[in-house]
Scaffold this active site. Structure first.
Site, mmCIF file in Angstrom:
data_model
loop_
_atom_site.group_PDB
_atom_site.id
_atom_site.type_symbol
_atom_site.label_atom_id
_atom_site.label_comp_id
_atom_site.label_asym_id
_atom_site.label_seq_id
_atom_site.Cartn_x
_atom_site.Cartn_y
_atom_site.Cartn_z
ATOM 1 N N TYR A 136 0.813 -1.220 0.000
ATOM 2 C CA TYR A 136 0.000 0.000 0.000
ATOM 3 C C TYR A 136 0.848 1.272 0.000
ATOM 4 C CZ TYR A 136 -4.409 -2.466 0.870
ATOM 5 O OH TYR A 136 -5.527 -3.252 0.766
ATOM 6 N N LYS A 187 4.505 -14.637 3.121
ATOM 7 C CA LYS A 187 4.708 -15.450 1.924
ATOM 8 C C LYS A 187 6.210 -15.496 1.672
ATOM 9 C CE LYS A 187 3.196 -17.842 -1.516
ATOM 10 N NZ LYS A 187 2.646 -19.191 -1.327
ATOM 11 N N ASP A 220 -1.264 -18.622 2.159
ATOM 12 C CA ASP A 220 -2.186 -19.542 1.468
ATOM 13 C C ASP A 220 -2.664 -20.636 2.427
ATOM 14 O OD1 ASP A 220 0.447 -20.421 1.446
ATOM 15 O OD2 ASP A 220 0.405 -21.217 -0.590
ATOM 16 N N ASP A 244 -5.847 -7.235 4.644
ATOM 17 C CA ASP A 244 -7.062 -6.766 3.976
ATOM 18 C C ASP A 244 -7.889 -7.954 3.496
ATOM 19 O OD1 ASP A 244 -8.860 -4.976 2.640
ATOM 20 O OD2 ASP A 244 -7.861 -5.487 0.765
ATOM 21 N N ASP A 248 -11.740 -9.794 5.172
ATOM 22 C CA ASP A 248 -13.028 -10.043 4.497
ATOM 23 C C ASP A 248 -13.389 -11.518 4.657
ATOM 24 O OD1 ASP A 248 -13.159 -7.361 3.605
ATOM 25 O OD2 ASP A 248 -13.934 -7.959 1.649
HETATM 26 C C1 IPM Z 1 -10.345 -1.790 3.797
HETATM 27 C C2 IPM Z 1 -10.497 -1.366 2.353
HETATM 28 C C3 IPM Z 1 -9.372 -0.441 1.929
HETATM 29 C C4 IPM Z 1 -8.072 -1.221 2.084
HETATM 30 C C5 IPM Z 1 -9.517 0.142 0.505
HETATM 31 C C6 IPM Z 1 -10.773 0.960 0.369
HETATM 32 C C7 IPM Z 1 -8.327 0.942 0.079
HETATM 33 O O1 IPM Z 1 -10.600 -2.493 1.534
HETATM 34 O O2 IPM Z 1 -10.304 -0.917 4.676
HETATM 35 O O3 IPM Z 1 -10.313 -3.000 4.075
HETATM 36 O O4 IPM Z 1 -7.686 -1.983 1.187
HETATM 37 O O5 IPM Z 1 -7.438 -1.073 3.121
HETATM 38 MN MN MN Z 2 -10.796 -4.355 2.629
#
Ligand code: IPM
Ligand code: MN
Ligand code: NAD
Length: 357
Positions: A136, A187, A220, A244, A248
């Site tokens: 990032y 990784k 992985d 990130d 999710d």
């Molecule tokens: C998160 C989001 C952000 C990230 C995006 C919007 C840049 O996906 O906060 O998880 O990747 O950090």
């Molecule tokens: Mn995210």
């Protein structure tokens, strides 16, 4: 008096943040806490209107004059290069040096878990995501853009300081919360420079915490094991991009993004302790329809209160969310049939009741 900046942002951001704000105001009123909430209209509309993402001096203002930021989400199809997201959300994370992205993966109710036979005691971990560097860092470029010979590079930037401080934060949290296991995921079998640094730093730091069982998994393998045996994990520490993706996945284990909270923290900051936001984005498919689940935003507000030294009030917000879950006052994404506002009204009333009791 604590001063909180509120940035609802885009899409469902304003809908869910307004519930979180009402929850904070309700608990503050009941407990006679003085909070000043100041709203900011940063996001796609503002950017498209006058070209401003964050005005000059705004980050310094947050740093010096605010205790926390409550954030919704940024992301809008009218800004296809996501410039405003980079210049607002990522800029705040980087320039406020919010190096800990603290993301709990905590199952509130068995019925939300897509895994067979797993309950709340099985899915109860936190991810410490490095939040200020890695892929990032925005270091790179495009050479010969738009030609058949073009080359695009994003560098994976890992500093010794950056890697050490997030790993240490994960161990410190584990110790403070009576957890026994910290798993670092990288990784390093393929990324032999950047992630070799993670390997060495992890081994060195783990030696300072003999009471904690250190573990390493390649990312992985961790993705697989989190699905097979989530109960094997208490604390996971990893780099920015992997964190990130993993969070999710973690959200999915707990019923989806509508329930996933996060805190972007700098534990050493003199004043502004962090930015608190749901893990989810602006969910344009759900925006403006009353479909957005506000519970992730309320749980993020609970983390905000906790981090400002109001643990009891943070716990009230969390209990109010649990009450909504127990009573099935829920939006569609988690199997309910209520609107954002209906869930919000229930949670705020519950906060008022719990705060009085
Ligand atoms: C998160 C989001 C952000 C990230 C995006 C919007 C840049 O996906 O906060 O998880 O990747 O950090
Ligand atoms: Mn995210
Ligand atoms: P998203 O998190 O916005 O949505 C993913 C899926 O989850 C969608 O189906 C959405 O409807 C659902 N969802 C998300 N939040 C929900 C909620 N509160 N209640 C019910 N359902 C919910 O991710 P995306 O679709 O990949 O991204 C949309 C935009 O948001 C993009 O511009 C992206 O860059 C941005 N984004 C911003 C942040 C942030 O501000 N922190 C985080 C992730 C994505």
């Amino acid at each position: 008096m604590a001063k909180i900046a509120v940035i609802p942002g885009d899409g469902v951001g304003p809908e869910v943040v307004s519930v979180a704000v009402r929850a904070i105001e309700a608990v503050a009123r009941a407990r006679s806490l003085a909070f000043e909430l100041v709203h900011f209209d940063y996001g796609a509309d503002r950017y498209l209107r006058d070209g401003v993402t964050l005005p000059p001096g705004q980050i310094e203002d947050f740093r010096d004059h605010y205790d926390a930021i409550l954030f919704g989400a940024v992301g809008d199809a009218r800004v296809p290069d996501n410039r405003h997201a980079r210049e607002i959300l990522l800029a705040l994370r980087f320039q406020l040096d919010l190096y800990v992205n603290f993301r709990p993966v905590q199952l509130l109710d068995e019925r939300f878990c897509p895994l067979k036979g797993k309950g709340p005691s099985d899915v109860d971990l936190v991810v410490f995501r490095e939040n200020t560097e890695g892929l990032y860092a925005d270091v790179g470029g495009i050479f010969k853009k738009g030609t058949p010979d073009e080359i695009a590079v994003n560098e994976d930037v890992n500093s010794r300081k950056g890697v050490e401080r997030i790993i240490r934060a994960a161990f410190d949290w584990a110790v403070a919360h009576g957890k026994k296991r910290v798993c670092m995921s990288d990784k390093s079998n393929a990324l032999r420079f950047a992630h070799d640094l993670w390997q060495r730093a992890f081994r060195e730091i783990a030696a300072d915490y003999p009471q904690i069982e250190p573990r390493h998994l390649y990312i992985d393998a961790l993705a697989m094991k989190l699905l097979e045996t989530p109960e094997a994990f208490d604390v996971v520490v990893t780099c920015n991009l992997f964190g990130d993706i993993l969070t999710d996945l973690g959200a999915a284990l707990c019923g989806g993004l509508g329930l996933a909270a996060s805190a972007n923290l700098n534990p050493k900051a003199p004043r502004c302790r962090g930015l608190f936001e749901p893990v989810h984005g602006s969910a344009p498919d759900n925006a403006g329809k009353g479909l957005a689940n506000p519970l992730a935003a309320v749980l993020s507000a609970a983390l905000l209160l906790d981090n400002l030294g109001h643990a009891a009030e943070g716990a009230i917000l969390e209990r109010a969310v649990r009450a909504a879950v127990a009573a099935s006052v829920l939006t569609r994404d988690v199997g309910g049939d209520r609107s954002t506002a209906e869930v919000g009204d229930y949670v705020v009333a519950e906060v008022e009741r719990l705060a009085r009791g």
